[in-house]
Every structure is written in structure tokens, then in C-alpha cells.
Design a protein around this motif. Structure first.
Motif, short mmCIF file in Angstrom:
data_model
loop_
_atom_site.label_atom_id
_atom_site.label_comp_id
_atom_site.label_asym_id
_atom_site.label_seq_id
_atom_site.Cartn_x
_atom_site.Cartn_y
_atom_site.Cartn_z
N PRO A 244 0.79 -1.24 0.00
CA PRO A 244 0.00 0.00 0.00
C PRO A 244 0.82 1.29 0.00
O PRO A 244 0.30 2.34 -0.36
CB PRO A 244 -0.83 -0.12 1.28
N LYS A 245 2.09 1.23 0.41
CA LYS A 245 2.92 2.44 0.42
C LYS A 245 3.57 2.73 -0.92
O LYS A 245 4.05 3.84 -1.15
CB LYS A 245 4.00 2.34 1.50
N ALA A 246 3.61 1.74 -1.79
CA ALA A 246 4.28 1.90 -3.08
C ALA A 246 3.48 2.84 -3.98
O ALA A 246 2.25 2.87 -3.93
CB ALA A 246 4.46 0.56 -3.75
N ARG A 247 4.19 3.60 -4.79
CA ARG A 247 3.55 4.52 -5.73
C ARG A 247 4.29 4.49 -7.06
O ARG A 247 5.53 4.39 -7.10
CB ARG A 247 3.57 5.96 -5.20
N PHE A 248 3.56 4.60 -8.15
CA PHE A 248 4.25 4.76 -9.43
C PHE A 248 4.39 6.26 -9.68
O PHE A 248 3.49 7.04 -9.41
CB PHE A 248 3.53 4.04 -10.56
N VAL A 249 5.56 6.67 -10.18
CA VAL A 249 5.88 8.09 -10.27
C VAL A 249 6.36 8.52 -11.64
O VAL A 249 6.47 9.72 -11.89
CB VAL A 249 6.94 8.49 -9.21
N HIS A 250 6.67 7.60 -12.53
CA HIS A 250 7.16 7.98 -13.85
C HIS A 250 6.59 7.06 -14.92
O HIS A 250 6.37 5.87 -14.67
CB HIS A 250 8.69 7.89 -13.94
N LEU A 251 6.37 7.61 -16.10
CA LEU A 251 6.06 6.81 -17.27
C LEU A 251 7.21 6.92 -18.25
O LEU A 251 7.76 8.00 -18.45
CB LEU A 251 4.77 7.29 -17.93
N PHE A 252 7.56 5.80 -18.88
CA PHE A 252 8.63 5.77 -19.86
C PHE A 252 8.08 5.23 -21.17
O PHE A 252 7.72 4.07 -21.28
CB PHE A 252 9.77 4.85 -19.39
N LYS B 193 15.99 -0.75 -7.77
CA LYS B 193 17.40 -0.50 -8.04
C LYS B 193 17.65 0.25 -9.33
O LYS B 193 18.79 0.43 -9.74
CB LYS B 193 18.18 -1.82 -8.07
N TYR B 194 16.60 0.75 -9.98
CA TYR B 194 16.77 1.32 -11.32
C TYR B 194 16.45 2.82 -11.36
O TYR B 194 15.61 3.32 -10.63
CB TYR B 194 15.88 0.58 -12.32
N LEU C 140 13.98 2.79 -8.55
CA LEU C 140 12.67 2.34 -8.97
C LEU C 140 12.60 0.84 -9.23
O LEU C 140 13.59 0.23 -9.65
CB LEU C 140 12.28 3.04 -10.27
N ALA C 141 11.44 0.26 -8.99
CA ALA C 141 11.06 -1.00 -9.60
C ALA C 141 10.34 -0.65 -10.90
O ALA C 141 9.91 0.49 -11.09
CB ALA C 141 10.16 -1.80 -8.67
N ILE C 142 10.19 -1.62 -11.79
CA ILE C 142 9.64 -1.33 -13.12
C ILE C 142 8.48 -2.26 -13.44
O ILE C 142 8.57 -3.48 -13.25
CB ILE C 142 10.72 -1.49 -14.22
N VAL C 143 7.38 -1.66 -13.94
CA VAL C 143 6.26 -2.44 -14.44
C VAL C 143 5.99 -2.01 -15.88
O VAL C 143 6.35 -0.92 -16.30
CB VAL C 143 4.99 -2.27 -13.59
N GLN C 144 5.35 -2.90 -16.62
CA GLN C 144 4.94 -2.59 -17.99
C GLN C 144 3.44 -2.33 -18.02
O GLN C 144 2.67 -3.04 -17.37
CB GLN C 144 5.30 -3.71 -18.95
N TYR C 145 3.04 -1.31 -18.78
CA TYR C 145 1.64 -0.93 -18.88
C TYR C 145 1.24 -0.87 -20.34
O TYR C 145 1.89 -0.18 -21.13
CB TYR C 145 1.42 0.43 -18.20
N ASP D 165 20.57 0.93 -13.98
CA ASP D 165 20.60 0.92 -12.52
C ASP D 165 21.26 2.17 -11.96
O ASP D 165 21.71 3.05 -12.71
CB ASP D 165 21.26 -0.36 -11.99
N GLY D 166 21.31 2.27 -10.64
CA GLY D 166 21.82 3.46 -9.99
C GLY D 166 23.30 3.69 -10.15
O GLY D 166 23.81 4.77 -9.84
#
Length: 288
Positions: free
Chosen positions: A49-57, A104-105, A84-89, A119-120
Motif C-alpha cells: 500500500p505504500k508503493a507509488r508509481f511516479v514515472h512513465l517511460f 534498483k533502477y 525504482l522497480a519497473i512495471v509494464q503498462y 541501474d543506480g
């Protein structure tokens, strides 16, 4: 490295202001709203519940979203951006799937059938659909933008990679070969490559005003496209007539044609730039 032109914030969807929404093209506002409605609940389910998505690529079926473990209680400095963690939409279907669960990204982009993950530490890796991964390049600063064919991507290269200045702009092929295309005084960054795979535009502050420049994949001498004849003293008191704002980043640029680039200039405002003539104008309204 200071991230003056390398800001990762493309569309901070979780905190979009009402004033930014008022300025946004209606079609872009619909895309942002739709993305938030699909991605936010999927992120909460997968990451807590604390996670948030913050960027679109990127855009379309290959669009990716960056997820933070939680929103920091206090604002971070430009050199302290959370990883960031990464998801595909998939914009068409609303489907969301996890690509990289580790936080880590810095950023990610779809490149053909694979996903490029930065990565960082500036290591750029390619991950395939089965989770297999290989190191593609090191010393990458960010601003990833793939070719339409998926056979290469342009990026900002970190100071350790560029031969002379703080950052440079280069192209990286799928064998990991890196070619520097532009390396001017200070910062060259935020590159994008045309659909035909020939023209590369980027942002430079070499005249003290962030401006668009154009080169090609052969590394021809860059030509200034926007804000020609301006310097930083002319910005005191507000932008002068004819000023063309730089993009927020490369992650929400899209090519209308081989000659016309559309980009986010901040606050949800999009502009169009003709990379042959340098003509630019705001794209603030109308249906698409």
C-alpha cells in the motif's frame, strides 16, 4: 553528477496539480488519467500500500512505469532520486505486469522485444521476456530513447564515459557498442532519435540557455535549433519572446513524423518542434 538536464520526472502522476491539468492537451489528460486508474491499484497489489508509481517511460504497448517503495516524507535533492522497480503498462488494454521487482533502477525503456534497465550505478542491462539479462553498457547517465526498429538507443553518457565534458550524447547498439554523437561544453543531454533512425536531437546548455540541437547518427557537427542568440541574462524577469522551453526529459517525447518531435515542456504542457527548421510552438489544446 548534478541532474540539471537529466531530471527523471516525466509525468509525476501521483501529484499532478490542478493548474497543470488545466494546461494539458485534453488527449494527454485522458492518457494520464487512464494510466493512473489502471497502474495505481496494480502497484498497490504487487508492491504494497505504500508503493507509488511516479514515472512513465515511452508510449503504447511498450510503455513502462517506475515505482517507488514509498513517497519520501521530505523532498529529495536532485542527486538523491529514489531508485525504482519497473512495471509494464499496455495503454490499449490496461494490462500491468511486473518487469523488475527490485528497487534498483533509475529508468527503463522497451527496446524491441527486450527491456533496457539502467541501474543506480550507470550500468545498462537488457532483460528478455524470460528474465534473462545481459550487460549492454556502463557509464550511462540516463535519458534512454530507443530507435523505432529496436536495434539501438540514444542516451546521455556520464562524464566518465564522455571524452571531454560533464555529459555527452551517444548511441548504443544491441551489441553494446557506444558511439559519442555530441560532446559540447557543460551538459549535452536528453536525446531523441527520429523514426527513420537518422536524426538525433538533444538539449545543451553550451550557450548558457538550454536549447535544442540536432545532429545525426554519423556524429555530424551539431546545429542549434532553438533559442539562437539568447543567453542566460535574457531570462531574467521571465522568458523572452521566442523562447522555446526545453523538454522535461526524453521519456515523454514522441515523433509526429521524421521531422516533427512532440515533447513535454513541464507542467503537462506539450510543444512541437520541427527538427529541420527549428520552428516550435505549444500544443495546448484540441482533440486527438
Amino acid at each position: 553528477m548534478r541532474r540539471q538536464f537529466l531530471a527523471l520526472t516525466v509525468l509525476t502522476l501521483a501529484a499532478a496539480s490542478a493548474s497543470a491539468a488545466d494546461r494539458m492537451n485534453p488527449a494527454d489528460l485522458r492518457r494520464v488519467t487512464k494510466a493512473r486508474d489502471f497502474i495505481a491499484p496494480a502497484v498497490a497489489k504487487e508492491f504494497g500500500p505504500k508503493a507509488r508509481f511516479v514515472h512513465l517511460f515511452g508510449q503504447g504497448k511498450g510503455m513502462l512505469a517506475g515505482v517507488v517503495a514509498e513517497i519520501p516524507a521530505e523532498a529529495l535533492g536532485t542527486d538523491e532520486l529514489p531508485l525504482l522497480a519497473i512495471v509494464q503498462y499496455d495503454e490499449a488494454t490496461g494490462a500491468v505486469r511486473v518487469v523488475a521487482r527490485e528497487f534498483k533502477y533509475r529508468e527503463a525503456r522497451t527496446v524491441g522485444p527486450e527491456v533496457a534497465l539502467l541501474d543506480g550505478e550507470g550500468n545498462l542491462r537488457l532483460r528478455d521476456a524470460n528474465g534473462g539479462e545481459r550487460l549492454l553498457a556502463q557509464g550511462v547517465g540516463g535519458d534512454l530513447f530507443p530507435t523505432a526498429k529496436g536495434d539501438a538507443l540514444v542516451a546521455t553518457l556520464a562524464m566518465s564515459r564522455g571524452p571531454k565534458h560533464e555529459t555527452s550524447v551517444g548511441i548504443i547498439d544491441m551489441k553494446g557498442r557506444v558511439k559519442v554523437l555530441a560532446d559540447g561544453p557543460g551538459v549535452d543531454a536528453t536525446p531523441s532519435i527520429s523514426p527513420d533512425g537518422r536524426t538525433v536531437v538533444f538539449v545543451s546548455g553550451r550557450t548558457t540557455v538550454a536549447s535544442f540541437y540536432v545532429t545525426d547518427v554519423d556524429g555530424s557537427a551539431p546545429k542549434q535549433l532553438t533559442n539562437v542568440g539568447m543567453d542566460s541574462t535574457m531570462l531574467y524577469g521571465g522568458p523572452p519572446k521566442g523562447f522555446v522551453p526545453p523538454p522535461v526529459s526524453s521519456h515523454h517525447m514522441e515523433w509526429v513524423s521524421d521531422d516533427v518531435l512532440r515533447y513535454n515542456a513541464g507542467g503537462g504542457e506539450f510543444w512541437k518542434l520541427n527538427v529541420r527548421t527549428g520552428a516550435a510552438s505549444a500544443d495546448l489544446g484540441g482533440e486527438k
